[in-house]
Design an enzyme around this catalytic site. Structure first.
Site, short mmCIF file in Angstrom:
data_model
loop_
_atom_site.label_atom_id
_atom_site.label_comp_id
_atom_site.label_asym_id
_atom_site.label_seq_id
_atom_site.Cartn_x
_atom_site.Cartn_y
_atom_site.Cartn_z
N HIS A 43 0.86 -1.19 0.00
CA HIS A 43 0.00 0.00 0.00
C HIS A 43 0.89 1.24 0.00
CE1 HIS A 43 -3.88 2.01 1.72
NE2 HIS A 43 -3.16 2.88 1.04
N GLU A 70 -2.63 -1.63 -3.25
CA GLU A 70 -3.78 -0.88 -2.79
C GLU A 70 -3.41 0.56 -2.49
OE1 GLU A 70 -5.02 -3.29 0.54
OE2 GLU A 70 -3.79 -2.14 1.94
N HIS A 190 -8.06 -5.62 7.46
CA HIS A 190 -7.83 -4.58 8.48
C HIS A 190 -8.10 -5.15 9.86
CE1 HIS A 190 -6.75 -0.31 8.97
NE2 HIS A 190 -7.22 -0.54 10.19
#
Length: 240
Positions: A43, A70, A190
Site C-alpha cells: 500500500h 492498494e 484490516h
C-alpha cells in the site's frame, strides 16, 4: 478456498526507520511466498513513509502468486499501477495524512470517479477491488461502479470481537450475502489476526482473500514468520 495475502508495509516501515535496505522488502516478499502465502500486498502512499513506489516496481518480477497494490487512486498511484500491472488493484479512500486506512468508499457519492478509474484498470487487464464498509447500500453502489470485487473493511468487527461481541459479524455476513447475489467477489482486511480470522472466515460465505499485515508481522516477532503464515493457512483452509 480463502487465500492469504501478506501485506508487507510494516517491513518497509522497519527498513525506513534506519535507512539502508535492512530488512529487504523484495527478499521478504519472496520468503513469505516460499512459506506458503498466496499473495503479497503493498500500500504505497504519496509520502512513501513505508512502501515506496520503486518498491512496488521492484517487487513485480519476484511475485509469482497474486500481487495486490492498494491505495488512493490519485494520479501518481494510477500511473504506478498501470506501469506495474499487478494481479489486483484495491482502491482505498485514505487521506494523505491518515496513519492507516480508516473508512471505506462512499460508492454512491463517488460513483462517476470510481467508474472511470475502474474501467481504466480493467482495460489494462488488472482486477479491481473497492474498500467498503459493511453497509448494504454501499455494496449496491460498488456493484454500480463495475468493480470485480469488494474488500470489506474489518476494523469494527475486529474491535468488537476482541470485546467478546460475536454479533459484530452480522453486517459482514449480510453484506457478503448481498455481494454474492450481485456477482461481486469478496476480499477482507484490516485488523484481522490469528485471534479472529477463523471465526470471520467461518461466517463469511465465499470469502476469496484476506489481506493481513500489521497483526501478522507483530505475531511473527514472537512466533516466527514461517510459523505464523502456516498458522493462518491452517485456520483459513480448515474452515473453507
Amino acid at each position: 478456498m480463502t487465500k492469504l495475502s501478506v501485506n508487507i508495509n510494516k517491513i518497509a516501515t522497519l527498513r525506513n526507520s534506519r535507512g539502508g535496505d535492512v530488512p529487504n522488502v523484495v527478499q521478504f516478499a519472496k520468503d513469505v511466498q516460499r512459506f506458503g502465502a498466496e499473495g503479497v500486498t503493498v500500500h504505497p502512499r504519496p509520502d512513501e513513509r513505508h512502501i515506496r513506489y520503486q518498491d512496488a516496481r521492484d517487487l513485480k518480477p519476484e511475485i509469482y502468486t497474486e500481487y495486490n497494490i492498494e491505495g488512493n487512486p490519485v494520479d501518481s498511484f494510477v500511473e504506478l499501477v498501470l506501469n506495474v500491472k499487478p494481479t489486483q488493484v484495491t482502491l482505498v479512500p485514505d487521506a494523505v495524512d491518515a496513519i492507516t486506512s480508516n473508512a471505506g468508499w462512499d460508492t454512491i457519492k463517488h460513483n462517476h470517479f470510481l467508474v472511470d478509474v475502474i474501467k481504466e484498470f480493467q482495460q489494462n487487464g488488472i482486477r479491481t477491488s473497492i474498500f467498503v464498509d459493511p453497509v448494504l447500500e454501499q455494496i449496491e453502489g460498488a456493484k454500480a461502479t463495475g468493480t470485480d470485487r469488494i474488500e470489506l473493511y474489518t476494523e469494527a468487527f475486529a474491535h468488537q470481537y476482541s470485546l467478546g461481541n460475536k454479533e459484530a459479524i452480522k453486517p459482514y455476513v449480510d453484506s457478503s450475502v448481498l455481494a454474492n447475489s450481485l456477482g461481486l467477489g469478496i476480499n477482507a482486511g484490516h485488523d484481522l489476526s490469528l485471534d479472529n480470522i477463523a471465526f470471520f472466515n467461518k461466517n463469511i460465505p465465499d470469502l476469496l482473500e484476506v489481506s493481513i499485515g500489521h497483526a501478522l508481522i507483530a505475531e511473527s516477532l514472537y512466533l516466527g514468520v514461517e510459523n505464523v503464515i502456516q498458522m493462518y493457512l491452517h485456520k483459513l483452509k480448515a474452515l473453507s
